[in-house]
Design a protein around this motif. Structure first.
Motif, PDB file in Angstrom:
ATOM      1  N   PHE A  61      26.237  75.666 -17.692  1.00  0.00           N
ATOM      2  CA  PHE A  61      25.722  74.939 -18.844  1.00  0.00           C
ATOM      3  C   PHE A  61      24.492  75.654 -19.373  1.00  0.00           C
ATOM      4  N   PRO A  62      24.191  75.504 -20.661  1.00  0.00           N
ATOM      5  CA  PRO A  62      22.879  75.968 -21.126  1.00  0.00           C
ATOM      6  C   PRO A  62      21.787  75.132 -20.466  1.00  0.00           C
ATOM      7  N   PHE A  63      20.581  75.704 -20.415  1.00  0.00           N
ATOM      8  CA  PHE A  63      19.530  75.064 -19.630  1.00  0.00           C
ATOM      9  C   PHE A  63      19.239  73.638 -20.084  1.00  0.00           C
ATOM     10  N   TRP A  64      19.149  73.431 -21.423  1.00  0.00           N
ATOM     11  CA  TRP A  64      18.758  72.097 -21.893  1.00  0.00           C
ATOM     12  C   TRP A  64      19.785  71.052 -21.480  1.00  0.00           C
ATOM     13  N   LEU A  65      21.067  71.419 -21.506  1.00  0.00           N
ATOM     14  CA  LEU A  65      22.106  70.445 -21.154  1.00  0.00           C
ATOM     15  C   LEU A  65      22.034  70.113 -19.658  1.00  0.00           C
ATOM     16  N   GLY A  66      21.920  71.184 -18.859  1.00  0.00           N
ATOM     17  CA  GLY A  66      21.815  70.973 -17.415  1.00  0.00           C
ATOM     18  C   GLY A  66      20.612  70.104 -17.078  1.00  0.00           C
ATOM     19  N   PHE A  67      19.533  70.378 -17.775  1.00  0.00           N
ATOM     20  CA  PHE A  67      18.293  69.635 -17.554  1.00  0.00           C
ATOM     21  C   PHE A  67      18.497  68.154 -17.872  1.00  0.00           C
ATOM     22  N   LEU A  68      19.104  67.871 -19.033  1.00  0.00           N
ATOM     23  CA  LEU A  68      19.308  66.474 -19.428  1.00  0.00           C
ATOM     24  C   LEU A  68      20.257  65.765 -18.468  1.00  0.00           C
ATOM     25  N   LEU A  69      21.333  66.461 -18.094  1.00  0.00           N
ATOM     26  CA  LEU A  69      22.285  65.856 -17.150  1.00  0.00           C
ATOM     27  C   LEU A  69      21.585  65.527 -15.837  1.00  0.00           C
ATOM     28  N   THR A  70      20.723  66.444 -15.392  1.00  0.00           N
ATOM     29  CA  THR A  70      19.989  66.189 -14.152  1.00  0.00           C
ATOM     30  C   THR A  70      19.119  64.948 -14.285  1.00  0.00           C
ATOM     31  N   MET A  71      18.459  64.830 -15.439  1.00  0.00           N
ATOM     32  CA  MET A  71      17.617  63.654 -15.656  1.00  0.00           C
ATOM     33  C   MET A  71      18.438  62.377 -15.534  1.00  0.00           C
ATOM     34  N   GLY A  72      19.604  62.393 -16.197  1.00  0.00           N
ATOM     35  CA  GLY A  72      20.473  61.208 -16.143  1.00  0.00           C
ATOM     36  C   GLY A  72      20.891  60.900 -14.715  1.00  0.00           C
ATOM     37  N   PHE A  73      21.298  61.948 -14.010  1.00  0.00           N
ATOM     38  CA  PHE A  73      21.735  61.772 -12.628  1.00  0.00           C
ATOM     39  C   PHE A  73      20.614  61.177 -11.789  1.00  0.00           C
ATOM     40  N   MET A  74      19.403  61.724 -11.948  1.00  0.00           N
ATOM     41  CA  MET A  74      18.293  61.267 -11.114  1.00  0.00           C
ATOM     42  C   MET A  74      17.908  59.826 -11.431  1.00  0.00           C
ATOM     43  N   ALA A  75      18.005  59.453 -12.718  1.00  0.00           N
ATOM     44  CA  ALA A  75      17.680  58.065 -13.066  1.00  0.00           C
ATOM     45  C   ALA A  75      18.628  57.117 -12.350  1.00  0.00           C
ATOM     46  N   ILE A  76      19.924  57.453 -12.391  1.00  0.00           N
ATOM     47  CA  ILE A  76      20.902  56.592 -11.711  1.00  0.00           C
ATOM     48  C   ILE A  76      20.651  56.602 -10.207  1.00  0.00           C
ATOM     49  N   PHE A  77      20.360  57.783  -9.693  1.00  0.00           N
ATOM     50  CA  PHE A  77      20.117  57.904  -8.255  1.00  0.00           C
ATOM     51  C   PHE A  77      18.940  57.021  -7.831  1.00  0.00           C
ATOM     52  N   GLY A  78      17.865  57.088  -8.610  1.00  0.00           N
ATOM     53  CA  GLY A  78      16.695  56.269  -8.281  1.00  0.00           C
ATOM     54  C   GLY A  78      17.039  54.791  -8.265  1.00  0.00           C
ATOM     55  N   ILE A  79      17.798  54.354  -9.271  1.00  0.00           N
ATOM     56  CA  ILE A  79      18.156  52.936  -9.346  1.00  0.00           C
ATOM     57  C   ILE A  79      19.035  52.541  -8.161  1.00  0.00           C
ATOM     58  N   VAL A  80      19.997  53.427  -7.815  1.00  0.00           N
ATOM     59  CA  VAL A  80      20.894  53.117  -6.701  1.00  0.00           C
ATOM     60  C   VAL A  80      20.096  52.995  -5.403  1.00  0.00           C
ATOM     61  N   VAL A  81      19.177  53.930  -5.190  1.00  0.00           N
ATOM     62  CA  VAL A  81      18.376  53.880  -3.961  1.00  0.00           C
ATOM     63  C   VAL A  81      17.582  52.581  -3.901  1.00  0.00           C
ATOM     64  N   GLN A  82      16.997  52.228  -5.027  1.00  0.00           N
ATOM     65  CA  GLN A  82      16.191  51.012  -5.037  1.00  0.00           C
ATOM     66  C   GLN A  82      17.052  49.792  -4.725  1.00  0.00           C
ATOM     67  N   THR A  83      18.203  49.680  -5.405  1.00  0.00           N
ATOM     68  CA  THR A  83      19.008  48.472  -5.221  1.00  0.00           C
ATOM     69  C   THR A  83      19.628  48.409  -3.837  1.00  0.00           C
ATOM     70  N   LEU A  84      20.137  49.543  -3.353  1.00  0.00           N
ATOM     71  CA  LEU A  84      20.883  49.483  -2.099  1.00  0.00           C
ATOM     72  C   LEU A  84      19.964  49.437  -0.889  1.00  0.00           C
ATOM     73  N   ILE A  85      18.893  50.221  -0.915  1.00  0.00           N
ATOM     74  CA  ILE A  85      18.108  50.385   0.307  1.00  0.00           C
ATOM     75  C   ILE A  85      16.837  49.552   0.284  1.00  0.00           C
TER      76      ILE A  85
END
Lengths: 297, 359
Positions: A61-85
């Motif tokens: 991916f171009p850098f900006w796309l990879g960067f944005l996708l990572t942001m999205g992934f991390m936001a979901i990851f943070g929420i999942v960690v908070q809710t589950l653990i």
């Protein structure tokens, strides 16, 4: 006295310190709004760097796309960690909460070692110009970007908490959860938001550090280095976290300088922040900017 | 704090102070405990007679469980009974291991005596690193102990004269009056001896005046102070006591392996000790042992599971699965069984005691 080297190290210290400051801010954000001490902050940072690298290398991916996708992934990851653990542990004693994040950090560390491997990987080249000349000094573009990004993140943080409605809700929750709830703020949302923001911003820091040096599991140690920074600044002060980060960054480079020039003990770079931490705790138990805990019986 | 008020089954009355403070509530429970120790003492004798039950590998696991239990009891006194979190227990464990080997190497004191001496020396180190506890508590203390973990680790790597630096230090076998404990069977008895001492010491400490003071500091430190308990003294003292156990456990570890590497006592070791007491049950001496058993056997179980039940691709990452399982166990226990195995054991006992009529 080697002034050039000292100057170079001090500059390094400020650059690294700003990044520590960013991670410390994330740490303080979680602590302030959810009363959770996140020992897995370093793993958040490392995960962000790995995921971004994965998008760039595997999918090209171009850098900006990879960067944005990572942001999205991390936001979901943070929420999942908070809710589950962490949600099941609300109201548990502090040791349980510390231990659950420590357990999560060991879990994530070995999982990431397994999935992404043990060796250090460099980011593909992102900037066309590697070195920029500013006033006769040659500065790497990645460093410049690191400074710029850190300052931007800090300004965005400030604006978010100062002016946005959600920022106000988060500040209210940090001040007093019960009153905030009775005024109609959804504590659940605030908690999820805090974790999402913290995960995203740590990931940005991780990507920057990964670009400056390389991505490897050693990056997770920054999550430990953040403790001296937040303790120096005071655990519940976001501004303090930034200052603490810079102080620790400069001090560890100074320690490196003194060690390299005079003492020759080795490893001072890693260990000096912890001596500072103990000294600060003995003199000012609540850090430079923290609020003392006043207890009533 | 978790694990204080264990509900007693209905009908289990204690009418005097003495009966409340007793270690074994009934004659049967005392006999079972003595019988259990005897049974453990018989373990090496049946070794290799019935290889399926007891073989050399099982024996070495038992020895590991033994020395880890001793250190875990110490940590439980600090965390479970005094309510102070320590992330540096692994470093104290390491200090015991290195000090015992060093003392034996330099002064020639027999290993049998350097093991308790290592306990004393580690207690002194624990008192020193416990000083921050005089002023801070809770989270701040946890971070201060994290710093002491790294400072001690750095010291071991640096101090060649003490720990042998990166090459490590050789730890001699134990020699009691010419009897060399050079194989696992003989060493097992030494570990069992120290484990029994640690269990008795731990259980009795909690019944003593000092032990009650520690529990009072945990439950409500302000009230404890009002009642005349010297907070500073007991907070630092509990670091010392806990390190003494860690030192003995560490010394046993060192002389069992015959070699101590200065790099073996990382934060991960400290975390696994914390995992033991969380899983076993905070504030329970028996729980520390249960937790040590759990954490020692967990990688073994994962090993078996990985080879038998898991697909090839996962079995490749066996080493990682083992590490992950420790983290996962901590998380799952904290969410689903925060009181630990000791609590579960009490519930089972209560259930059978009241069997047909559960109330």
């Amino acid at each position: 006295m080697n002034w050039d080297l000292l100057f170079q190290l001090l500059i390094n210290g400020v650059i690294v310190g700003l990044l520590y400051g960013v991670v410390a801010m994330c740490f303080v954000l979680i602590y302030k709004s959810t009363q959770v001490v996140n020992f897995a902050q370093g793993e958040f940072l490392l995960l962000g760097a790995w995921v971004c690298l994965y998008f760039l290398v595997e999918y090209e991916f171009p850098f900006w796309l990879g960067f944005l996708l990572t942001m999205g992934f991390m936001a979901i990851f943070g929420i999942v960690v908070q809710t589950l653990i962490l949600r099941p542990l609300i109201g548990e004693p502090i040791i349980s909460i510390i231990m659950v994040t420590i357990g999560f950090s060991t879990f994530m560390q070995s999982l990431m070692n397994w999935v992404f491997g043990n060796s250090a990987v460099r980011f593909p080249q992102i900037f066309e110009v590697e070195v920029v000349n500013i006033g006769g000094l040659n500065v790497e573009t990645a460093y410049l970007m690191s400074i710029a990004m850190s300052i931007i993140i800090m300004i965005v943080f400030f604006a978010f908490f100062r002016y946005s409605r959600f920022g106000l809700a988060m500040r209210a929750t940090a001040y007093n959860q019960q009153i905030a709830q009775s005024l109609g703020i959804s504590i659940k949302q605030v908690f999820m938001m805090a974790w999402a923001i913290s995960a995203v911003v740590s990931a940005v820091a991780g990507i920057i550090i990964g670009m400056v040096s390389a991505v490897s599991n050693a990056l997770a140690f920054i999550g430990i280095k953040v403790f001296p920074a937040v303790i120096v600044g005071g655990l519940d002060s976001i501004v303090g976290g930034v200052f603490g980060g810079i102080i620790i960054g400069v001090l560890e480079n100074l320690a490196e300088f003194v060690d390299g020039q005079y003492l020759h003990w080795g490893n001072m770079y890693q260990i000096a922040p912890f001596y500072i931490l103990i000294i600060i705790l003995m003199i000012k138990p609540y850090g430079l900017f923290g609020t003392p805990d006043i207890e009533r019986v | 704090m978790a694990g204080i008020s264990t509900p007693r089954p209905c009908g289990d009355y204690r009418t005097s102070y003495k009966s409340d403070m007793t270690i074994f509530p009934t004659r049967v429970s005392r006999n079972v405990a003595i019988f259990g120790v005897l049974l453990l003492a018989l373990f090496p004798l049946v070794n290799n007679i019935a290889p399926f039950i007891a073989n050399d590998y099982h024996l070495s696991l038992m020895i590991q469980i033994g020395y880890y239990s001793i250190a875990a009891i110490g940590l439980n006194i600090l965390v479970g009974f005094t309510g102070q979190i320590s992330l540096g227990h692994g470093a104290f464990f390491g200090f015991g291991a290195i000090f015992s080997a060093y003392l034996n190497e330099t002064t020639g004191i027999p290993v049998f005596f350097t093991i308790p001496l290592a306990g004393v020396a580690t207690a002194a180190v624990g008192l020193l690193f416990g000083i921050p506890a005089a002023r801070i508590k809770g989270l701040y203390l946890a971070i201060a102990t994290l710093a002491s973990q790294f400072i001690l680790e750095d010291f071991y790597a640096r101090a060649d004269w003490f720990s042998g630096g990166s090459s490590g230090i050789a730890a001699n076998y134990v020699n009691i009056l010419g009897l060399e404990l050079d194989d696992d069977k003989k060493y097992y008895y030494l570990v069992l001896f120290w484990l029994v001492i640690a269990l008795i010491a731990g259980a009795n400490l909690i019944r003593s005046r000092d032990g009650r003071a520690l529990v009072a500091v945990r439950d409500h430190y302000l009230s404890a102070e009002v009642m005349g308990i010297n907070l500073t003294k007991y907070r630092i003292l509990s670091f010392g006591i806990s390190s003494a156990f860690a030192g003995v456990g560490g010394a046993l570890y060192g002389h069992y392996l015959g070699y101590v590497s200065a790099e073996g006592f990382t934060l991960l070791v400290s975390i696994s000790f914390l995992a033991m007491i969380i899983i076993g049950g905070l504030g329970s001496i028996m729980g520390s042992v249960l937790g040590a058993i759990f954490i020692t056997l967990l990688p073994e179980t994962m090993e078996v599971l990985a080879t038998v039940a898991l697909p090839e691709s996962i079995a490749d990452g066996k080493a990682y699965v083992k590490e992950m399982s420790v983290g996962a166990a901590i998380i799952l226990f904290l969410i689903f069984e925060p009181e630990g195995l000791a609590h579960r054991w009490k519930l089972i006992k209560a259930y059978w005691k009241l069997y047909p009529f559960s109330y």
